[in-house]
Design a protein around this motif. Structure first.
Motif, PDB file in Angstrom:
ATOM      1  N   UNK A 109      -8.929  10.060  -8.528  1.00 25.85           N
ATOM      2  CA  UNK A 109      -9.017   8.509  -8.279  1.00 25.85           C
ATOM      3  C   UNK A 109      -8.114   7.658  -7.680  1.00 25.85           C
ATOM      4  N   UNK A 110      -6.151   7.701  -7.560  1.00 25.05           N
ATOM      5  CA  UNK A 110      -5.720   7.284  -7.415  1.00 25.05           C
ATOM      6  C   UNK A 110      -5.797   7.033  -5.935  1.00 25.05           C
ATOM      7  N   UNK A 111      -6.251   8.462  -5.057  1.00 27.63           N
ATOM      8  CA  UNK A 111      -6.442   8.034  -3.400  1.00 27.63           C
ATOM      9  C   UNK A 111      -7.694   7.294  -3.581  1.00 27.63           C
ATOM     10  N   UNK A 112      -8.431   7.623  -4.035  1.00 26.92           N
ATOM     11  CA  UNK A 112     -10.075   7.024  -3.744  1.00 26.92           C
ATOM     12  C   UNK A 112     -10.261   5.480  -3.650  1.00 26.92           C
ATOM     13  N   UNK A 118       0.637  -1.220  -0.032  1.00 25.28           N
ATOM     14  CA  UNK A 118      -0.135   0.200  -0.323  1.00 25.28           C
ATOM     15  C   UNK A 118       1.197   0.675   0.578  1.00 25.28           C
ATOM     16  N   UNK A 119       2.243   1.349   0.523  1.00 25.37           N
ATOM     17  CA  UNK A 119       2.961   2.659   0.343  1.00 25.37           C
ATOM     18  C   UNK A 119       3.466   3.044  -1.052  1.00 25.37           C
ATOM     19  N   UNK A 120       4.083   1.994  -0.997  1.00 31.36           N
ATOM     20  CA  UNK A 120       4.217   2.520  -2.730  1.00 31.36           C
ATOM     21  C   UNK A 120       3.364   2.337  -3.739  1.00 31.36           C
ATOM     22  N   UNK A 121       3.285   3.492  -4.413  1.00 30.82           N
ATOM     23  CA  UNK A 121       2.808   3.155  -5.756  1.00 30.82           C
ATOM     24  C   UNK A 121       3.483   3.013  -7.124  1.00 30.82           C
ATOM     25  N   UNK A 122       3.345   1.706  -7.426  1.00 30.73           N
ATOM     26  CA  UNK A 122       4.071   1.306  -9.019  1.00 30.73           C
ATOM     27  C   UNK A 122       4.045   1.978  -9.783  1.00 30.73           C
ATOM     28  N   UNK A 123       3.007   2.603 -10.221  1.00 30.66           N
ATOM     29  CA  UNK A 123       2.966   3.156 -11.737  1.00 30.66           C
ATOM     30  C   UNK A 123       2.972   4.450 -11.526  1.00 30.66           C
ATOM     31  N   UNK A 124       3.440   4.905 -10.637  1.00 31.47           N
ATOM     32  CA  UNK A 124       4.023   6.840  -9.910  1.00 31.47           C
ATOM     33  C   UNK A 124       5.445   6.306  -9.750  1.00 31.47           C
ATOM     34  N   UNK A 126      -6.061   1.993  -6.675  1.00 32.25           N
ATOM     35  CA  UNK A 126      -5.438   3.343  -7.843  1.00 32.25           C
ATOM     36  C   UNK A 126      -6.921   3.553  -8.600  1.00 32.25           C
ATOM     37  N   UNK A 127      -7.533   2.387  -8.944  1.00 33.47           N
ATOM     38  CA  UNK A 127      -8.865   2.442  -9.875  1.00 33.47           C
ATOM     39  C   UNK A 127      -7.593   2.647 -11.456  1.00 33.47           C
ATOM     40  N   UNK A 128      -6.419   1.969 -11.577  1.00 33.38           N
ATOM     41  CA  UNK A 128      -6.304   1.456 -12.467  1.00 33.38           C
ATOM     42  C   UNK A 128      -6.238  -0.083 -12.799  1.00 33.38           C
ATOM     43  N   UNK A 129      -6.281  -0.185 -14.386  1.00 31.99           N
ATOM     44  CA  UNK A 129      -6.861  -1.568 -14.643  1.00 31.99           C
ATOM     45  C   UNK A 129      -8.400  -1.449 -14.804  1.00 31.99           C
ATOM     46  N   UNK A 130      -9.160  -0.841 -14.095  1.00 31.32           N
ATOM     47  CA  UNK A 130     -10.920  -0.521 -13.525  1.00 31.32           C
ATOM     48  C   UNK A 130     -11.579   0.175 -14.462  1.00 31.32           C
ATOM     49  N   UNK A 131     -12.893  -0.909 -14.620  1.00 34.65           N
ATOM     50  CA  UNK A 131     -13.569  -0.335 -15.843  1.00 34.65           C
ATOM     51  C   UNK A 131     -14.851   0.180 -15.142  1.00 34.65           C
ATOM     52  N   UNK A 155     -19.518  -0.595  -8.552  1.00 31.81           N
ATOM     53  CA  UNK A 155     -18.001  -0.367  -8.640  1.00 31.81           C
ATOM     54  C   UNK A 155     -17.776   0.821  -7.864  1.00 31.81           C
ATOM     55  N   UNK A 156     -18.456   1.586  -7.172  1.00 27.63           N
ATOM     56  CA  UNK A 156     -17.481   2.421  -6.187  1.00 27.63           C
ATOM     57  C   UNK A 156     -18.579   2.350  -4.836  1.00 27.63           C
ATOM     58  N   UNK A 157     -18.810   0.869  -4.783  1.00 26.86           N
ATOM     59  CA  UNK A 157     -19.007   0.137  -3.413  1.00 26.86           C
ATOM     60  C   UNK A 157     -19.345  -1.169  -3.099  1.00 26.86           C
ATOM     61  N   UNK A 158     -18.378  -1.451  -3.713  1.00 24.04           N
ATOM     62  CA  UNK A 158     -17.593  -2.305  -3.385  1.00 24.04           C
ATOM     63  C   UNK A 158     -16.275  -2.759  -2.136  1.00 24.04           C
ATOM     64  N   UNK A 159     -16.243  -2.603  -1.599  1.00 23.63           N
ATOM     65  CA  UNK A 159     -15.342  -2.630  -0.369  1.00 23.63           C
ATOM     66  C   UNK A 159     -13.334  -2.404  -1.156  1.00 23.63           C
ATOM     67  N   UNK A 160     -13.394  -1.422  -1.946  1.00 18.72           N
ATOM     68  CA  UNK A 160     -12.017  -0.964  -3.317  1.00 18.72           C
ATOM     69  C   UNK A 160     -11.644   0.235  -2.826  1.00 18.72           C
ATOM     70  N   UNK A 161     -13.240   0.746  -2.183  1.00 22.05           N
ATOM     71  CA  UNK A 161     -13.054   2.314  -1.723  1.00 22.05           C
ATOM     72  C   UNK A 161     -11.777   2.640  -0.505  1.00 22.05           C
TER      73      UNK A 161
END
Length: 505
Positions: free
Chosen positions: A336-339, A292-298, A343-348, A354-360
């Motif tokens: 988006x990355x915060x929410x 969770x600490x390291x943002x791989x994309x950034x 980080x919302x990466x690869x999610x359609x 998709x906004x209330x499924x526990x991934x937030x």
């Protein structure tokens, strides 16, 4: 505290949210409880809580200089600088207080305007030089390229002429800008040059607001200011803190609001320039879990918004820029990355679920909501904008209605739509109905900022709209000295249409 049994307004306004009422109410209650915790059950306000910049860092008082740092993992800390020849002297040793806070008091005559300083921090297993997390000015040596904190205490500090500017929202017409890039010369532009040469052109072209990138100090110029190292320090590449203040004051003179591009979504991982491992630990401001600490994309570090100390740091940062520089609000980057945990990466995002499924990340949602509440407490006329691509409902809804409190959300589908239609469609396939739908497809209860393009499209490995339309003919056929071409004429006409349609819908 429990919410009332009365349905939240955000759900009333959108019946499709009713299946997720429990999750929405859980977030609402979580935010209320956290605010009560931070404000001691309402005994103080959020604005009172967010005053860390008046306590931490280097502070000048009538009886001496104080420097305080939160560094619970440190075993000893020394203040070093040009005033003591960078030596670890006993008289410059910090004393450990409660809650991991360290402090030193230095006589007034030992530290002066423009002195350089750092902390030398030791922890179990290591030591290192660190720039204080709350430093208010950080500069880079032209020869060694090393960054260092510097004292800004001029004998005659800048005095604002405008202490409470009110932005014109009828409507907001925002010019996105980067001070360093706002020059034709092959160099980094300055606050003064921007104030003298660019602001009048912005005014002349009808804008009533500027959104300024790259204000917070950052070690890598090519990051466009998005890998922040020193959150309270205006970038010294462009000039001094008072030159930035004068720029903002001059903009207000012209009726132009100044919105800061605020980066609270991540931090640079550099240890010698930023807040990473400032006390030797990996998780002081960031998550303990490396995943969770390291943002791989950034290639950066993600804040742990669940820690009250992190909330104190970031909320104080919001108030600092409003109070000390008179910014008129913020465009929050990377929301988006915060929410989302991923980080919302690869999610359609195709369904409300998709906004209330526990991934937030409820802690990030809580921080963003508290930040909006704080900002509007400090300045009721402040403007907050969310850069968010997933379409999370409620971003632009007031907190008391169950939302997150932003004044506007960016309509980020629009620039992508223009790129798609330019690159994939023939002219006769630019259907007005399709254009109208894309321009107006938004949540009825949330205000949006529409834009045809921004730095994400125009600079980051891409082209501006006009270059997509005209391309190489730009270089040879846009002069009064040579004939135009059909490609240039078409490009100019479509460019005008795109900007007109975007601005008026």
């Amino acid at each position: 505290m429990k919410s009332n049994t009365i349905m939240l307004e955000i759900i009333k306004n959108d019946p499709w949210l009713e299946p997720y009422a429990d999750v929405i109410e859980e977030r609402y209650n979580y935010i209320i409880n956290k605010e009560h915790q931070l404000t001691k059950n309402g005994k103080i306000g959020l604005s009172d809580f967010a005053t860390g910049y008046l306590y931490f860092g280097l502070q000048k008082t009538n009886d001496g200089w104080y420097l305080r740092e939160w560094a619970p993992n440190a075993t000893e800390i020394f203040l070093i600088g040009s005033f003591n020849n960078w030596q670890r002297e006993e008289s410059y040793r910090l004393k450990r207080l409660e809650h991991g806070i360290w402090e030193i008091k230095v006589p007034l005559d030992r530290i002066h305007h423009l002195d350089y300083y750092k902390l030398f921090v030791c922890w179990n297993g290591g030591c290192g030089e660190r720039i204080p997390a709350w430093s208010k000015w950080v500069v880079q040596d032209k020869d060694t390229h090393i960054f260092c904190a510097r004292v800004w205490d001029p004998p005659t500090p800048y005095r604002f002429k405008h202490n409470h500017f009110i932005p014109d929202r009828s409507p907001l017409l925002i010019y996105e800008c980067h001070v360093g890039m706002a020059t034709e010369e092959e160099k980094v532009g300055t606050y003064d040059e921007f104030r003298i040469h660019v602001l009048p052109r912005v005014k002349e072209n009808g804008y009533n607001a500027i959104q300024v990138m790259a204000i917070q100090e950052h070690p890598y110029y090519g990051s466009f200011g998005y890998h922040v190292s020193n959150f309270f320090a205006p970038s010294s590449r462009f000039g001094t803190p008072d030159e930035l203040r004068q720029l903002i004051d001059t903009a207000h003179d012209m009726g132009i609001a100044v919105i800061m591009d605020l980066v609270h979504s991540h931090a640079v991982k550099n240890e010698f320039e930023g807040i990473a491992r400032i006390d030797g630990s990996y998780d002081l401001y960031f998550h303990s879990d490396p995943n969770r600490r390291y943002h791989k994309a950034w290639d950066s570090l993600c804040f742990d918004y669940g820690k009250n100390e992190v909330l104190h740091f970031l909320l104080s940062n919001c108030k600092y820029w409003l109070e000390e520089y008179k910014f008129d609000g913020f465009r929050f980057d990377g929301v988006t990355s915060m929410l989302y945990y991923d980080h919302g990466l690869g999610t359609v995002f195709t369904h409300y679920g998709d906004y209330y499924n526990g991934n937030q990340d409820i802690d990030a949602i809580c921080y963003l909501t508290l930040a909006n509440k704080l900002i509007h407490q400090v300045n009721t006329d402040a403007v907050t904008i969310a850069e968010e691509v997933s379409g999370m409902p409620g971003l632009g809804v007031k907190p008391e209605a169950g939302g997150y409190g932003f004044d506007y959300r960016m309509a980020m589908n629009i620039p992508d739509f223009w790129i798609k239609i330019i690159t994939e469609k023939k002219d006769e396939e630019w259907y007005p109905s399709t254009i109208w739908w894309e321009m107006t497809n938004r949540r009825a209860d949330e205000k949006t900022i529409s834009y045809a393009e921004c730095h994400d499209q125009a600079l980051v490995g891409d082209k501006t709209i006009i270059f997509r339309l005209i391309d190489a003919d730009m270089y040879w056929h846009m002069s009064k000295l040579v004939p135009s071409t059909e490609k240039v004429d078409r490009g100019i006409a479509l460019h005008k249409m795109i900007r007109l349609v975007t601005a008026t819908t």
